[in-house]
Scaffold this motif. Sequence first.
Motif, PDB file in Angstrom:
ATOM      1  N   CYS A  58      58.376   2.234 -14.757  1.00  0.00           N
ATOM      2  CA  CYS A  58      59.107   2.696 -15.948  1.00  0.00           C
ATOM      3  C   CYS A  58      58.832   1.801 -17.142  1.00  0.00           C
ATOM      4  O   CYS A  58      59.136   2.167 -18.270  1.00  0.00           O
ATOM      5  CB  CYS A  58      60.606   2.764 -15.679  1.00  0.00           C
ATOM      6  SG  CYS A  58      61.405   1.157 -15.460  1.00  0.00           S
ATOM      7  N   GLY A  94      65.347   5.643 -12.301  1.00  0.00           N
ATOM      8  CA  GLY A  94      66.720   5.257 -12.008  1.00  0.00           C
ATOM      9  C   GLY A  94      67.413   4.610 -13.190  1.00  0.00           C
ATOM     10  O   GLY A  94      68.607   4.794 -13.393  1.00  0.00           O
ATOM     11  N   CYS A  95      66.656   3.827 -13.977  1.00  0.00           N
ATOM     12  CA  CYS A  95      67.317   3.098 -15.072  1.00  0.00           C
ATOM     13  C   CYS A  95      66.441   3.015 -16.320  1.00  0.00           C
ATOM     14  O   CYS A  95      66.948   2.945 -17.417  1.00  0.00           O
ATOM     15  CB  CYS A  95      67.694   1.693 -14.616  1.00  0.00           C
ATOM     16  SG  CYS A  95      66.272   0.623 -14.321  1.00  0.00           S
ATOM     17  N   GLY A  96      65.127   2.953 -16.128  1.00  0.00           N
ATOM     18  CA  GLY A  96      64.226   2.878 -17.273  1.00  0.00           C
ATOM     19  C   GLY A  96      64.121   1.504 -17.899  1.00  0.00           C
ATOM     20  O   GLY A  96      63.412   1.323 -18.893  1.00  0.00           O
ATOM     21  N   GLY A 133      63.799  -1.537 -15.832  1.00  0.00           N
ATOM     22  CA  GLY A 133      63.347  -2.541 -14.871  1.00  0.00           C
ATOM     23  C   GLY A 133      64.439  -3.138 -14.000  1.00  0.00           C
ATOM     24  O   GLY A 133      64.239  -4.164 -13.364  1.00  0.00           O
ATOM     25  N   GLN A 134      65.588  -2.486 -13.943  1.00  0.00           N
ATOM     26  CA  GLN A 134      66.721  -3.034 -13.197  1.00  0.00           C
ATOM     27  C   GLN A 134      66.845  -2.533 -11.765  1.00  0.00           C
ATOM     28  O   GLN A 134      67.414  -3.219 -10.926  1.00  0.00           O
ATOM     29  CB  GLN A 134      68.024  -2.688 -13.930  1.00  0.00           C
ATOM     30  CG  GLN A 134      68.320  -3.565 -15.118  1.00  0.00           C
ATOM     31  CD  GLN A 134      68.869  -4.910 -14.689  1.00  0.00           C
ATOM     32  OE1 GLN A 134      69.665  -5.000 -13.762  1.00  0.00           O
ATOM     33  NE2 GLN A 134      68.417  -5.962 -15.340  1.00  0.00           N
ATOM     34  N   CYS A 135      66.371  -1.325 -11.484  1.00  0.00           N
ATOM     35  CA  CYS A 135      66.738  -0.719 -10.195  1.00  0.00           C
ATOM     36  C   CYS A 135      65.604  -0.657  -9.188  1.00  0.00           C
ATOM     37  O   CYS A 135      65.846  -0.562  -7.991  1.00  0.00           O
ATOM     38  CB  CYS A 135      67.312   0.680 -10.413  1.00  0.00           C
ATOM     39  SG  CYS A 135      66.081   1.933 -10.818  1.00  0.00           S
ATOM     40  N   GLY A 136      64.356  -0.653  -9.652  1.00  0.00           N
ATOM     41  CA  GLY A 136      63.223  -0.651  -8.726  1.00  0.00           C
ATOM     42  C   GLY A 136      62.881   0.705  -8.127  1.00  0.00           C
ATOM     43  O   GLY A 136      61.945   0.801  -7.329  1.00  0.00           O
ATOM     44  N   CYS A 146      61.362   3.023  -9.360  1.00  0.00           N
ATOM     45  CA  CYS A 146      60.082   3.501  -9.870  1.00  0.00           C
ATOM     46  C   CYS A 146      58.904   2.643  -9.391  1.00  0.00           C
ATOM     47  O   CYS A 146      57.807   2.767  -9.913  1.00  0.00           O
ATOM     48  CB  CYS A 146      60.128   3.470 -11.392  1.00  0.00           C
ATOM     49  SG  CYS A 146      60.316   1.765 -11.999  1.00  0.00           S
TER      50      CYS A 146
HETATM   51  S1  FES Z   1      63.518   3.120 -13.226  1.00  0.00           S
HETATM   52 FE1  FES Z   1      64.771   1.446 -12.695  1.00  0.00          FE
HETATM   53  S2  FES Z   1      63.328  -0.162 -12.565  1.00  0.00           S
HETATM   54 FE2  FES Z   1      62.170   1.474 -13.277  1.00  0.00          FE
END
Ligand code: FES
Lengths: 754, 181
Positions: free
Chosen positions: B59, B38-40, B42-45, B47
Amino acid sequence: MNKLLANAARDDAEIQALMSGVLGEVAPVSRRQFFKLAGLTGGGLVLAFYLGDSQVAVAQTTTDFAPNGFVQVRPNGDIVIFSKCPEIGQGIKTAFGLIIAEELDADWQRVQVKQAAVNPAVYGRQGAGGSTSIPANWDQLRQAGAMARSMLVSAAALEWKISEADCRTQNSQVMSKDGRSISYGDLVTKAAALPLPDVKTLKLKDRSEYQLFGKRYTGVDNRQIVTGQPLFGVDTQLPGMVYASYTKCPAFGGKVVKANLEAIKQLTGVIDAFVVEGTGLATEVLSGVAIIASSTWASFSAKKQLQIEWDETRASKDSWVEFMTQAQALAEKSGKQPLRNLGDVDGALKDSAKQVSAFYSYPYAAHATLEPQNCTAWFHDGRMELWSPTQQADSSLTLLAKVTGLPVDRITLHQTRVGGGFGRRLMNDYACEAALIAREFAKRQNAPVKLTWTREDDFTHDFYRVGGFHSLTGGVDNKGKLTAWRDHFITFTADGEKPVSGGNMDAEEFPALLVPNVTITQSLLNSATPAGPWRAPRSNAIAFAVQCFLHELAVSAKRDHKQFLLDLLGEPRWLTPGNYRSLNTERAAAVIKLATEKAGWGKKLKKGHGLGLAFHFSHAGHVAGVAEVRVDKNKKLKVIRVVMAADVGPIINLSGAETQVQGAVIDALSLMFAQQINLEKGRVQETNFDQYPLLRMPNAPLVEAHFIQSQYNPTGLGEPALPPLAPAIGNAIFAATGERVRTLPLTKSGFSWG
Amino acid sequence: MTTLTVNGSTHQINNLDPATPLLWVLRDHLGLVGAKFGCGIGQCGACTVHLNDAPMRSCLLPLSAAADQKITTIEGLASPDGKLHPLQQAWIEHDVPQCGYCQAGQLMSAAALLKQKKKPTDADIEDAMSGNICRCGTYLRIRAAIHSAAGNSSKIAAVVGCWTPSGVNESCDSTTLASEA
Ligand code: FES
Ligand code: FES
């Protein structure tokens, strides 16, 4: 070791197995057969629904009964329903299944809903936008179900040698007056041999006969979602697949001059790197550098090492700060383009008892679908095959044909589940990019190419909801009635003549049709930033300005906001009778009354608390909302509870309807609270969720959803519940604090979560 | 060579940069696409997976750190016999997903919470789930589903009512609202 890479044989059965759940299907046949059949519409298994044509025979090639492209009844009683439109989280796959199942009198427990193949010849338009999927397909889907039902009834009547009038249906059974019953599955062979009835002869159910509608149904894909099965575009896996990234100029429209391609090609996992010229259009393919690698990560890592020299002579120079200065300078005057001029606003203002002027503004916003843009494309045997999470399945085909130069019949598009749409995927630039990259790579290697955008690509190459400005003046007479309304709307243009997509305002925008003296003018600021529809286009922004300003006028006239709105609506009437996109003041008044009643409008509140009301009519939906907020002296905001009342006709799936309302409320709050896209030197400044915060669970308010099941045909609910929320919050903040917020996002006016 | 144990199966990973985030090893190399990108950062969770039963953003977790540890992904949340985890069951009953993209991550965060705390409070839930973004706004149902999987007695987060135009309650399944947050 990649087991998919290890197996390079591209055999249909395997692809089918790997992609089950991702592939759209029409019938349980192999993929290759499916191509043939899809090409045979009008003569084979997959039957066009717009028929009535007797030359279209019912399929005899399988043992199933498939009277049209929407329904298939199997001998064991299983029913497969094909949902023609993209599922983007609006719940359409479940709702479409229910509409067909309702007319078919199907046993919902035995129904499986599958994504239909992309085939406009069979299904007509296959898009998801503007909350139109339900109203636009309501008749077609009901007819599909009714047609299958009618043939099953005919088959049973033949079997029993009785009149069809003596048969009724329920729960996948035909029952006779004299107490016999037979299941749909047992009628399949007989029904399949019957001619298709004329659509005009089909009898659709009366509302009182509905069995399925209005109850709660869990989404048809939920089991696969909660077990992590591949469903989304980005989950596409094909044997021998390679992984691509694509890098465009951070200033919109810049072109690649040169790049360190040779160095990139040396990096671990990189297979190839090349420049794509593109077509010069943001909606198709802009100039950039493609990197093909053995994994997404290898491609993303190499992307970070790219050194590209851009030619920015014709690239965007947009600056938000500059736009604001221009808008403020224009605000004093009226706009050059008249949108509406009715009565005598100046005269009415002169005669008014109270006059208010205010300037409202809101920023650019991004869609930020949680699934980043992606598409898998495979150019093989002179054909382009794509797996795309799109909101425009059918028109993607024409667009891809244009961009690739291939005839449409050489393009096959599989519509996958979509990890959020919100209007972003009405544009299919990512699919066009994947197609051109795959075709270029096919010169070197026959392999499917999965293009995935990074989140940074996604934020910086969106089609943004444009910012906008309203310079408003209103007048209220000595009876407290709104008599004059003037809005100078300042928006953006790409061509110097008309507003960009999603940045326009209807001359009939609420309350234009309800006030006797109205002047709406428009000014256009030049922008080179791509723009597009964002959930509840236009209204998602305009409602904030207009519905807050109406509250300002009510307050200035010392009127109760609810009563002020009801007076504005006036006599119950449908402004354009028969047109479901036209305001109906009776429905509007009813939702305002219901929302205020349920929210305890007028109740005594604790200090620092406030109730705010707003109504808005958009996308054929009449929706009102009341928000209760708490604001402390440090401007810490807590939204305690939101009560929404909507009239979108009868509810099909109550669970789906409720979740759309909850989602719209949270989305709108998220948008108004802290979201802003800043432009500087033509570049978007926010690149990830740390700079463009989305609302998180602790800040989600309680949401109540109330539905008035009026006698009108059902309309969509993906959008219309969103616009009333921002003004309801703005009005509630005013009620709690006396502070009027006229600039979004709220963080800009000093608010934080409390 | 790196050994990864995912959902009880052991995989030998050859020729991969040890800095490769676990997310991409799962998705591109093992074909386990349940954990989402989702973001790569650590912001969106989206993964989220479990590393030795604790929630982790895959991620950001390099392959080297995941080696020889116990990894559970959404594909391994149900029992091997296919019986769904109570949270998965509750997710279906509450019809939690909209687009569904965030839900694997949400479920893994929720499952880690219930391992820690059998009867979480609202505050526990908000705390554990605040690293997971849902772009579609399914938070109310996520909270309700966690409470119901935990067997917590009714904490009602939502009300729905259906009405005729003349104001008669067609009483779908309205419930009473918890007074104030
Ligand atoms: S891809 Fe968003 S927290 Fe890992
Ligand atoms: S359900 Fe769409 S992001 Fe959560």
